[in-house]
Design a protein around this motif. Structure first.
Motif, PDB file in Angstrom:
ATOM      1  N   UNK A  21       1.733  -6.341   1.421  1.00 15.65           N
ATOM      2  CA  UNK A  21       2.391  -7.257   0.130  1.00 15.65           C
ATOM      3  C   UNK A  21       3.525  -6.303  -0.636  1.00 15.65           C
ATOM      4  N   UNK A  22       4.362  -6.919  -1.455  1.00 18.20           N
ATOM      5  CA  UNK A  22       4.975  -5.977  -2.190  1.00 18.20           C
ATOM      6  C   UNK A  22       4.402  -6.278  -3.747  1.00 18.20           C
ATOM      7  N   UNK A  42       3.444  -2.312  -0.735  1.00 20.21           N
ATOM      8  CA  UNK A  42       4.915  -1.538  -0.589  1.00 20.21           C
ATOM      9  C   UNK A  42       5.467  -1.371  -2.023  1.00 20.21           C
ATOM     10  N   UNK A  43       6.037  -0.414  -2.246  1.00 14.79           N
ATOM     11  CA  UNK A  43       6.365  -0.264  -3.807  1.00 14.79           C
ATOM     12  C   UNK A  43       8.057  -0.604  -3.770  1.00 14.79           C
ATOM     13  N   UNK A  56       6.347   5.046   8.014  1.00 12.00           N
ATOM     14  CA  UNK A  56       5.428   5.353   6.879  1.00 12.00           C
ATOM     15  C   UNK A  56       4.507   4.066   6.709  1.00 12.00           C
ATOM     16  N   UNK A  57       5.081   2.937   6.646  1.00 14.82           N
ATOM     17  CA  UNK A  57       4.344   1.650   6.800  1.00 14.82           C
ATOM     18  C   UNK A  57       3.222   1.621   7.931  1.00 14.82           C
ATOM     19  N   UNK A  71      -1.055   2.176  -1.448  1.00 14.79           N
ATOM     20  CA  UNK A  71       0.261   1.875  -2.048  1.00 14.79           C
ATOM     21  C   UNK A  71       1.044   2.802  -0.927  1.00 14.79           C
ATOM     22  N   UNK A  72       2.229   2.104  -0.431  1.00 16.81           N
ATOM     23  CA  UNK A  72       3.224   2.971   0.213  1.00 16.81           C
ATOM     24  C   UNK A  72       4.550   2.953  -0.712  1.00 16.81           C
TER      25      UNK A  72
END
Length: 75
Positions: A21-22, A42-43, A56-57, A71-72
């Motif tokens: 999710x974001x 996701x940031x 990275x994800x 958190x990525x």
């Protein structure tokens, strides 16, 4: 339309292991302590930036433990 809590519950019932999710406020809006599903936040909501950070994800998805949140950070 499902709200976050309902969506997480439905995902777990359907056997999903990871929720991506974001929504950076998800951990403040939901009690995640009883969740079996891992959550990756996701940031950024920018699709081009997300695409550029796919490695990275994927690493976060592959290494996150069930029931945890990570958190990525996306530059």
């Amino acid at each position: 339309m499902l709200k976050n809590g309902e969506l997480l519950t439905r995902g777990e019932e359907e056997g999903f292991e990871v929720f991506v999710t974001t929504d950076k406020n998800l951990s403040k809006q939901q009690n995640l302590s009883s969740r079996k599903m891992a959550i990756v936040v996701l940031s950024s909501t920018s699709w081009p930036r997300i695409q550029a950070a796919v490695e990275s994800i994927n690493q976060a998805i592959e290494t996150i433990l069930p029931g945890s949140l990570r958190e990525v950070r996306i530059p």
